[in-house]
Design an enzyme around this catalytic site. Structure first.
Site, PDB file in Angstrom:
ATOM      1  N   ASN A   9       0.874  -1.179   0.000  1.00  0.00           N
ATOM      2  CA  ASN A   9       0.000   0.000   0.000  1.00  0.00           C
ATOM      3  C   ASN A   9       0.909   1.227   0.000  1.00  0.00           C
ATOM      4  O   ASN A   9       1.437   1.606   1.038  1.00  0.00           O
ATOM      5  CB  ASN A   9      -0.888  -0.036   1.261  1.00  0.00           C
ATOM      6  CG  ASN A   9      -1.709   1.225   1.421  1.00  0.00           C
ATOM      7  OD1 ASN A   9      -1.805   2.032   0.512  1.00  0.00           O
ATOM      8  ND2 ASN A   9      -2.315   1.383   2.606  1.00  0.00           N
ATOM      9  N   LYS A  11       0.170   4.247  -0.396  1.00  0.00           N
ATOM     10  CA  LYS A  11      -0.472   5.470   0.130  1.00  0.00           C
ATOM     11  C   LYS A  11      -0.155   6.646  -0.808  1.00  0.00           C
ATOM     12  O   LYS A  11      -0.002   6.435  -2.013  1.00  0.00           O
ATOM     13  CB  LYS A  11      -0.046   5.723   1.576  1.00  0.00           C
ATOM     14  CG  LYS A  11      -0.232   4.479   2.445  1.00  0.00           C
ATOM     15  CD  LYS A  11      -0.076   4.718   3.905  1.00  0.00           C
ATOM     16  CE  LYS A  11      -0.240   3.388   4.633  1.00  0.00           C
ATOM     17  NZ  LYS A  11      -0.192   3.518   6.077  1.00  0.00           N
ATOM     18  N   HIS A  97      -9.528   1.207   4.915  1.00  0.00           N
ATOM     19  CA  HIS A  97      -8.273   1.498   5.615  1.00  0.00           C
ATOM     20  C   HIS A  97      -8.533   2.506   6.737  1.00  0.00           C
ATOM     21  O   HIS A  97      -9.342   3.421   6.577  1.00  0.00           O
ATOM     22  CB  HIS A  97      -7.231   2.038   4.630  1.00  0.00           C
ATOM     23  CG  HIS A  97      -5.861   2.059   5.217  1.00  0.00           C
ATOM     24  ND1 HIS A  97      -5.457   3.052   6.084  1.00  0.00           N
ATOM     25  CD2 HIS A  97      -4.822   1.195   5.107  1.00  0.00           C
ATOM     26  CE1 HIS A  97      -4.218   2.789   6.470  1.00  0.00           C
ATOM     27  NE2 HIS A  97      -3.816   1.666   5.894  1.00  0.00           N
ATOM     28  N   GLU A  99      -6.951   4.973   7.714  1.00  0.00           N
ATOM     29  CA  GLU A  99      -6.740   6.384   7.364  1.00  0.00           C
ATOM     30  C   GLU A  99      -7.972   6.951   6.679  1.00  0.00           C
ATOM     31  O   GLU A  99      -8.332   8.108   6.887  1.00  0.00           O
ATOM     32  CB  GLU A  99      -5.489   6.513   6.480  1.00  0.00           C
ATOM     33  CG  GLU A  99      -4.216   6.295   7.295  1.00  0.00           C
ATOM     34  CD  GLU A  99      -3.066   5.674   6.535  1.00  0.00           C
ATOM     35  OE1 GLU A  99      -3.072   5.676   5.284  1.00  0.00           O
ATOM     36  OE2 GLU A  99      -2.139   5.158   7.203  1.00  0.00           O
ATOM     37  N   GLU A 169      -5.520  -4.862  10.592  1.00  0.00           N
ATOM     38  CA  GLU A 169      -4.507  -3.826  10.803  1.00  0.00           C
ATOM     39  C   GLU A 169      -4.806  -3.083  12.103  1.00  0.00           C
ATOM     40  O   GLU A 169      -5.597  -2.130  12.103  1.00  0.00           O
ATOM     41  CB  GLU A 169      -4.532  -2.822   9.646  1.00  0.00           C
ATOM     42  CG  GLU A 169      -4.217  -3.430   8.298  1.00  0.00           C
ATOM     43  CD  GLU A 169      -3.630  -2.395   7.341  1.00  0.00           C
ATOM     44  OE1 GLU A 169      -2.539  -2.640   6.831  1.00  0.00           O
ATOM     45  OE2 GLU A 169      -4.258  -1.347   7.129  1.00  0.00           O
ATOM     46  N   GLY A 175       2.265   2.435  10.783  1.00  0.00           N
ATOM     47  CA  GLY A 175       3.220   3.530  10.632  1.00  0.00           C
ATOM     48  C   GLY A 175       3.908   3.938  11.917  1.00  0.00           C
ATOM     49  O   GLY A 175       4.569   4.971  11.975  1.00  0.00           O
ATOM     50  N   SER A 215       3.249  -1.903  10.543  1.00  0.00           N
ATOM     51  CA  SER A 215       4.697  -1.968  10.809  1.00  0.00           C
ATOM     52  C   SER A 215       5.293  -3.343  10.527  1.00  0.00           C
ATOM     53  O   SER A 215       6.211  -3.779  11.217  1.00  0.00           O
ATOM     54  CB  SER A 215       5.006  -1.513  12.240  1.00  0.00           C
ATOM     55  OG  SER A 215       4.635  -0.157  12.406  1.00  0.00           O
TER      56      SER A 215
HETATM   57  P1  PGA Z   1       2.666   0.397   7.708  1.00  0.00           P
HETATM   58  O1  PGA Z   1       1.215   0.612   7.060  1.00  0.00           O
HETATM   59  O2  PGA Z   1       3.208  -0.891   7.146  1.00  0.00           O
HETATM   60  O3  PGA Z   1       3.467   1.600   7.255  1.00  0.00           O
HETATM   61  O4  PGA Z   1       2.483   0.350   9.178  1.00  0.00           O
HETATM   62  C1  PGA Z   1       0.364  -0.476   6.822  1.00  0.00           C
HETATM   63  C2  PGA Z   1      -0.920   0.039   6.181  1.00  0.00           C
HETATM   64  O5  PGA Z   1      -1.350   1.144   6.530  1.00  0.00           O
HETATM   65  O6  PGA Z   1      -1.535  -0.641   5.342  1.00  0.00           O
END
Ligand code: PGA
Length: 252
Positions: A9, A11, A97, A99, A169, A175, A215
């Protein structure tokens, strides 16, 4: 046998030229890898999907999108429809997601419409679920994930549901550099598979791909993916670096 997946992903990262470089590097690295019952999916910003499809045509990965609006066409300035993605042969789309839930106020009901809109066009949703830290601390994480699945996915028929990939997640791990432990991941993945078995049937549950995200990196992917109910990962930050991403792919 259920399929294992590592999905990147991206982003809102990379300029076009940077994206071209990254995708070419990953494609070249994937040429050296044999994937058995496993798939690598790259989800770049929508603007780069066509370029990614051109590279994917001669490579070993599939292209996914990060978002859609749940209508085929119309006066929805700035949005992209599943019909548009379908014509480009996009196979997957990330939905739900954290976000998008947080910054764009996407509700269970809106996500349900997105899931339906994708499935109508044969695009497989990668449906994200997961709790925030305070919910885990209050021991509400199972209820939160249950509600997310019930409200946005469990209206589907068994046949339709079989096209859905789930990504657990935990929001506190996204992140942040704080990964869920392998035990925490396995516990929730087993819980999710149990919910699917209860709602649908054991065979459907057994064949559902459930990814871990948050992460995940080259170092921890091996132990996470070794868990019996963890079928790969949805990778954010670590999908932007070829070497790190390939380490994760090799953990499949
Ligand atoms: P990350 O994000 O691996 O940077 O923690 C995962 C995601 O948001 O799908």
């Amino acid at each position: 046998m259920r399929k294992k997946i590592v999905a990147g992903n991206w982003k809102m990262n990379k300029t076009f030229s940077e994206a071209e470089t990254l995708i070419t590097e990953i494609a070249d690295a994937l040429d050296e890898v044999t994937l058995t019952n496993a798939e690598v999916v790259l989800c770049p910003p929508a603007l780069y999907i066509e370029m990614a499809m051109d590279v994917a045509f001669e490579s070993n990965f599939t292209v996914g999108a990060q978002n859609i609006y749940p209508e085929d066409s119309g006066a929805f300035t700035g949005e992209i429809s599943p019909l548009m993605l379908k014509e480009l042969n996009v196979a997957y789309c990330i939905i739900g997601h954290s976000e998008r839930r947080k910054y764009f106020n996407e509700t269970h009901q809106f996500l349900m419409k997105k899931v339906d809109a994708l499935l109508k066009h044969g695009i497989r949703p990668i449906f994200c679920c997961g709790e925030i830290l305070s919910e885990r601390e209050a021991n509400q994480h199972f209820k939160v994930v249950n509600d997310q699945l019930v409200e946005s996915l469990f209206h589907l028929t068994t046949e339709a549901f079989r096209n859905v990939v789930i990504a657990y997640e935990p929001v506190w791990a996204i992140g942040t550099g704080v990964t869920a432990s392998k035990e925490q991941a396995q516990e929730m993945h087993a819980y999710i598979r149990g919910l699917v078995a209860k709602k649908y049937d054991a065979k459907t549950a057994d064949e559902t791909t459930i990814l871990y995200g948050g992460s995940c990196n080259g170092k921890n992917a091996g132990e996470l993916f070794a868990q019996p109910d963890v079928d790969g990962g949805l990778i954010g930050g670590a999908s932007l670096k070829t070497d790190e991403f390939m380490q994760i792919v090799s953990a499949l």
